[in-house]
Design an enzyme around this catalytic site. Structure first.
Site, PDB file in Angstrom:
ATOM      1  N   GLN A 217       0.823  -1.221   0.000  1.00 10.40           N
ATOM      2  CA  GLN A 217       0.000   0.000   0.000  1.00 10.40           C
ATOM      3  C   GLN A 217       0.850   1.262   0.000  1.00 10.40           C
ATOM      4  OE1 GLN A 217      -3.502   0.757   0.195  1.00 10.40           O
ATOM      5  NE2 GLN A 217      -3.600  -1.232  -0.780  1.00 10.40           N
ATOM      6  N   ASP A 218       1.845   1.328  -0.918  1.00  9.87           N
ATOM      7  CA  ASP A 218       2.646   2.543  -1.098  1.00  9.87           C
ATOM      8  C   ASP A 218       3.618   2.843   0.028  1.00  9.87           C
ATOM      9  OD1 ASP A 218       1.783   3.087  -3.538  1.00  9.87           O
ATOM     10  OD2 ASP A 218       0.545   4.808  -3.035  1.00  9.87           O
ATOM     11  N   ALA A 219       3.770   1.928   0.976  1.00 14.14           N
ATOM     12  CA  ALA A 219       4.795   2.173   1.993  1.00 14.14           C
ATOM     13  C   ALA A 219       6.156   1.907   1.362  1.00 14.14           C
ATOM     14  CB  ALA A 219       4.576   1.278   3.194  1.00 14.14           C
ATOM     15  N   ARG A 401      -1.118   2.588 -12.027  1.00 11.73           N
ATOM     16  CA  ARG A 401      -0.835   4.019 -12.175  1.00 11.73           C
ATOM     17  C   ARG A 401      -0.106   4.335 -13.465  1.00 11.73           C
ATOM     18  NH1 ARG A 401       0.871   4.093  -6.038  1.00 11.73           N
ATOM     19  NH2 ARG A 401      -1.187   3.515  -5.275  1.00 11.73           N
TER      20      ARG A 401
END
Lengths: 600, 388
Positions: A217-219, A401
């Protein structure tokens, strides 16, 4: 007939609008009419608008005539030899400035190869379709447009070297990055906009892989070794001010250590950091709510209160303390005067910010994330040549993305770092991906940028090749140290008796309307009540009239203002907010009566 | 014997289930013991499907709509070059349904035709043209005023007339029928409109000219656009504008399948049960179009709440929310002052039986763990103790 307006004022009409427009533009290009004049022909309204006013945003474009650009190789040569300047180009009618209204009617080609007979203009460079910050995103033409927006937004929040005279300045909320670097991969607008004198990031080694789920999650995962070697360190500065204000009656504030008679005197311990002049000394370590500047103010209501109390005549303590949740070292103490001639003290406190879990980082492609874990260097994966990444980025952040530019920057950065040169990543004019891959091969690396890696924990070879490379990373100004907040109990609002709001004041965290709905949906009725107990009070209700009764604690008796003391008065526990509602209803002229009934 | 068995389950199972079991038992030839097993199993399943007392179904429904509502996109994709009737979708449409708006932003119908005609493209086109509302300015090329005679002259478009199978005298007839105070007559290819009033002014004539442009000539009122669309083998006419009552009276139209998205038209023509079904259908369509998933029972619950009164009431302050019993609950929704003042005028009482009032007073809400109450018979003295 087409109406003609100059600066929105009607001046007349012309027979043939197209011929007229063409003529005006020709005259402008010849220099007979000022170059600041713009003309917009609006066929749907049958109007021509000529604009000469100020405040219009205009941009330069190369003029195209009969399918041919007026800017030729000849001009380039002349410019290179310094025989021609920008002004000459405008004078000779090669480049003209167009405003937004005129642009509506222009047909602008992106590049020379796109030009058709219908085109009226050509971009000087395709990069000009991007703004200044967006043009700094490398390989922007490989990215998704919305990600470019986010990328440029991230660059505005990046810590860097905003000015060289920061020691002389007293700016609020300043962050300075230690050891800022210029990017290896940059666009030509980077130097053009003097960004290289204000770098705002560092070139780091990045690996695209997962790490025990700490980067989902984008960490992101950071290498502790890199941090200890001062990766992405920054300093946070905050100034505190105190002024010796003058009041009417010749009274003034006094800066100095307050004496013990002063109203609101703190403990002696609280003034320990102050020197004789009432100021803290530079390089002193300050904690939360420490006094930095000792100050006293004259009494508030002079004269009036004298008769009633002796205490009121005392000076008030009005020292400046550090903010809640803020610690650090005193960086500088400045004693000066302000415009009104009052003595002004400025104290700048600095705090070293070492990256920690929760700090925000981003690449220039709208790929932002917070630190999920800091891993000891020994536990980080390493390549066959012993390279340990500084940061591990999750591959799941890529597909949806579509930030291809992010991936290309890694290859480009790797090639640049290995060959010791900067890589041109300008949008539409970058070094080709093919060449970058080729140069990687020439240096003995795999052309697609992947490498064999070994687990730092077990030493085993990882089953897949890992995409590693070099990339420019930004540390963003959002840091946990500024945001971390929790409270058990604390200050409440006077009116509602509910906890106050905001971290700076040590406020509560609101359990809002929708969170309440969640508890209701779960049927957690008693938990809900308990959570909302922050403002609970007991009220006394007269059973006769249903209005609030009075409980006299001193005499231990209860009575109702209307019905006297010979009535049944009961105690109920409700939220203070509801008591307030009842009071406000009474103020409206509505009599809310409580009819008590035993619930069981 | 068997009848007795079924009778035992009346009230435990629904009538419909019992009937179905009866039929199935007969067909399969089950013994009494087997039938009993089936019924027992069914009862168990039926009981587990029931919602437990104290379950906050209202909030659950609201959350089940609210959460996907945040994901709905306002902009819907359109396909270039494809003929479409634009229909409000997504959150705006959902709000429209739940608010039970009388005037919806894009009324639309799906007109199914009877089996005989629905597969014949030419027939479908003919019916579609019949349904489409035609106004005078759609079949006219020019409107002019004869200043000497003070009359309006309308030049008709012959091609359009042919397409619509209209004759000038029919147009004049329609004008006479649908426009008050004027007399229309045919003069060659022109139509002359004159006022019936004795005194005539230029201004009046101009008004007649402008008015006549919007006069209804042919078709079904309110239907501004028709679009036949192929839908598995047969053609369906999609319309912009809706007029259920008049459309189902057309001979070729299959009134059993024709629908509209206007809730109130369905209510007027078919009654409240159909309107309930229409709410469910329309709400579900919005949610499905967005690629979201809300359990149909939530939608049914909302539809039930909106229609129990016998007519459609929206979830607004003038609809079912405004009819809440509790003053405090109404005041906490919208226009608090209005509710509080009205309540004080008539001396309303609030029994604090619902959720929001109890949250306001910081009392346990009568739901879930707050619902069950323990009743004990206390001694008689304890009851008196309250009086001091």
């Amino acid at each position: 007939m087409t109406d003609v307006f100059i600066d929105q004022r009607f001046v007349g009409s012309v027979e043939n609008p197209k011929v007229f427009a063409k003529k005006v533009r020709e005259e402008r290009q010849k220099g007979k009419i000022s170059g600041t004049v713009n003309l917009a022909y609006k066929p749907e309204l049958n109007e021509i608008h000529v604009e000469t006013s100020k405040g219009r945003v205009r941009r330069p474009l190369i003029i195209v005539e009969n399918g041919k650009s007026k800017f030729t190789a000849e001009h380039i040569k002349k410019i290179e030899k310094n025989e021609m300047t920008w002004k000459d180009l405008i004078k000779e009618g090669i480049i003209e400035y167009i405003d937004a209204a005129e642009e509506e009617g222009a047909y602008v080609a992106l590049s020379e190869t796109d030009i058709s007979p219908e085109h009226t203009h050509m971009e000087i460079s395709p990069t000009t379709i991007l703004g200044l910050t967006t043009s700094l995103v490398p390989f922007a033409n490989y990215g998704q447009s919305s990600r470019l927006n986010r990328g440029s937004k991230a660059q505005k929040q990046a810590l860097g070297f905003y000015t060289a005279n920061y020691l002389q300045r007293m700016d609020t909320d300043v962050n300075l990055l230690h050891y800022p670097q210029n990017p290896i991969v940059r666009s030509f607008t980077y130097e053009m906009s003097a960004q290289h004198r204000h770098p705002a990031g560092q070139n780091i080694i990045i690996a695209l892989m997962s790490y025990e789920g700490y980067n989902m999650q984008d960490a992101i995962v950071l290498n502790q070794g890199s941090i200890q070697r001062s990766l992405a360190r920054s300093t946070y500065f905050r100034p505190y001010n105190a002024e010796e204000l003058r009041y009417s009656g010749g009274l003034v504030d006094e800066i100095g250590i307050p004496n013990k008679e002063v109203k609101g005197y703190r403990a002696e311990h609280d003034y320990r950091l102050l020197e004789d002049d009432g100021l803290i000394h530079p390089e002193a370590t300050v904690g939360e709510d420490d006094v930095i500047i000792g100050k006293t103010s004259p009494p508030r209501f002079l004269g009036e209160l004298d008769e009633f109390s002796i205490a009121a005549n005392k000076r008030r303590e009005s020292s400046i303390t550090t903010k809640n949740n803020e610690v650090g070292k005193v960086d500088a103490v400045v004693i000066t005067d302000n415009e009104e001639g009052n003595k002004l003290i400025q104290v700048r406190v600095r705090h070293l910010r070492i990256p920690e879990i929760g700090d925000k980082f981003a690449s220039r492609h709208g790929q932002k994330g917070v630190v999920g874990i800091i891993v000891p260097e020994a536990d980080m994966p390493f390549t066959a040549s012993g390279i340990v990444p500084d940061l591990i980025f999750s591959p799941h952040s890529i597909p949806s993305r579509m930030t291809i530019s992010h991936l290309i920057e890694i290859v480009a950065g790797k090639a640049g770092a290995l060959s010791g040169r900067t890589i041109d990543g300008s949008a539409f004019a970058s070094e080709s991906e093919k060449d970058l891959r080729k140069s990687l091969v020439e240096m003995g690396f795999r052309e697609n940028g992947t490498e064999t890696m070994y687990s730092g924990v077990t030493g085993e070879r990882l089953k897949v090749k890992i995409y590693v490379g070099n990339m420019y990373y930004l540390r963003l100004k959002h840091m946990v140290a500024n945001k971390l907040h929790a409270r058990a109990s604390g200050r409440i609002q006077l009116l509602t008796r509910q906890p106050i709001e905001g971290r700076a004041k040590g406020g509560g965290l609101r359990l809002g309307e929708m969170e309440k709905d969640c508890l209701v949906a779960h049927g957690a009725s008693l938990l809900l009540k308990e959570r909302f107990d922050s403002d609970k009070t007991t009220i006394h209700v007269c059973e006769e009239c249903g209005m609030l009764a009075v409980y006299d604690d001193f005499r231990n008796n209860r009575f109702c203002h209307r019905c006297g003391s010979n009535v049944i008065i009961n105690v109920v526990e409700i939220s203070y907010a509801f008591k307030l509602l009842l009071d406000e209803l009474k103020a409206l002229g509505i009599a809310p009566r409580l009819k008590l009934r035993n619930k069981y | 014997m068997e009848e007795q068995l079924f009778k035992d389950y009346e009230g435990k199972l629904t009538k419909k289930i019992i009937e179905e079991v009866k039929a199935e038992v007969k067909e399969q030839g089950l013994t009494k013991d087997q039938t009993k097993k089936v019924l027992e199993y069914l009862k168990e399943e039926y009981d587990t499907a029931k919602i437990s007392p104290g379950e906050a179904i209202g909030i659950l429904t609201a959350e089940s709509f609210g959460e996907p509502g945040t994901q709905m996109t306002l902009n819907v994709f359109h396909f270039a070059g494809v003929a479409e009737v634009s229909v409000t979708q997504g959150l705006p449409r959902l709000i429209e349904i739940l608010d039970a708006r009388k005037e919806i932003s894009t009324p639309s119908m799906e007109i199914y035709l009877k089996k005989g005609v629905s597969k014949d493209m030419a027939e479908v086109k003919r019916v579609a043209a019949l349904i489409k509302e035609t106004k005078l300015n759609e079949i006219a090329t020019e409107f002019s005023i004869d200043l000497t005679k003070l009359q309006v002259e309308v030049q008709l478009n012959q091609h359009r007339l042919k397409d619509l199978k209209l004759k000038p005298d029919q147009v004049a007839e329609a004008l006479n029928a649908n426009m008050k105070g004027v007399k229309a007559s045919v003069n060659g290819e022109k139509i002359i409109i004159k006022t019936k009033a004795e005194e005539n002014e230029l201004m009046e004539t101009y008004k007649i000219k402008e008015k006549s442009k919007e006069v209804f000539i042919k078709g079904v009122k309110g239907i501004t656009q028709v679009l036949p669309v192929k839908n598995n083998e047969e053609y369906v006419i999609i319309t912009a504008g809706s007029n259920l009552k008049d459309v189902i009276e057309i001979e070729e139209v299959d009134e059993t399948r024709t629908t509209t998205n206007s809730l109130f038209e369905v209510l007027k023509v078919f009654g409240v049960e159909a309107a309930r079904q229409n709410i469910i259908r329309e709400a579900q369509r919005v949610i499905e179009d967005q690629g979201l998933d809300v359990d149909i029972r939530h939608i049914m619950f909302i539809a039930d709440a909106m229609t129990t009164s016998g007519t459609i009431k929206g979830i607004t302050r003038s609809g079912i929310t405004g009819e809440k019993k509790s003053v405090l609950a109404r005041a906490s929704f919208e226009t608090p002052l209005k509710h509080l003042i009205n309540a004080s005028i008539i001396g309303e009482e609030d029994d604090l039986n619902s959720v929001i009032e109890n949250v306001m007073l910081n009392q346990p809400v009568p739901l879930g763990t707050g619902l069950p109450e323990l009743v004990t018979r206390g001694k008689k003295e304890t009851a008196k103790e309250g009086k001091k």
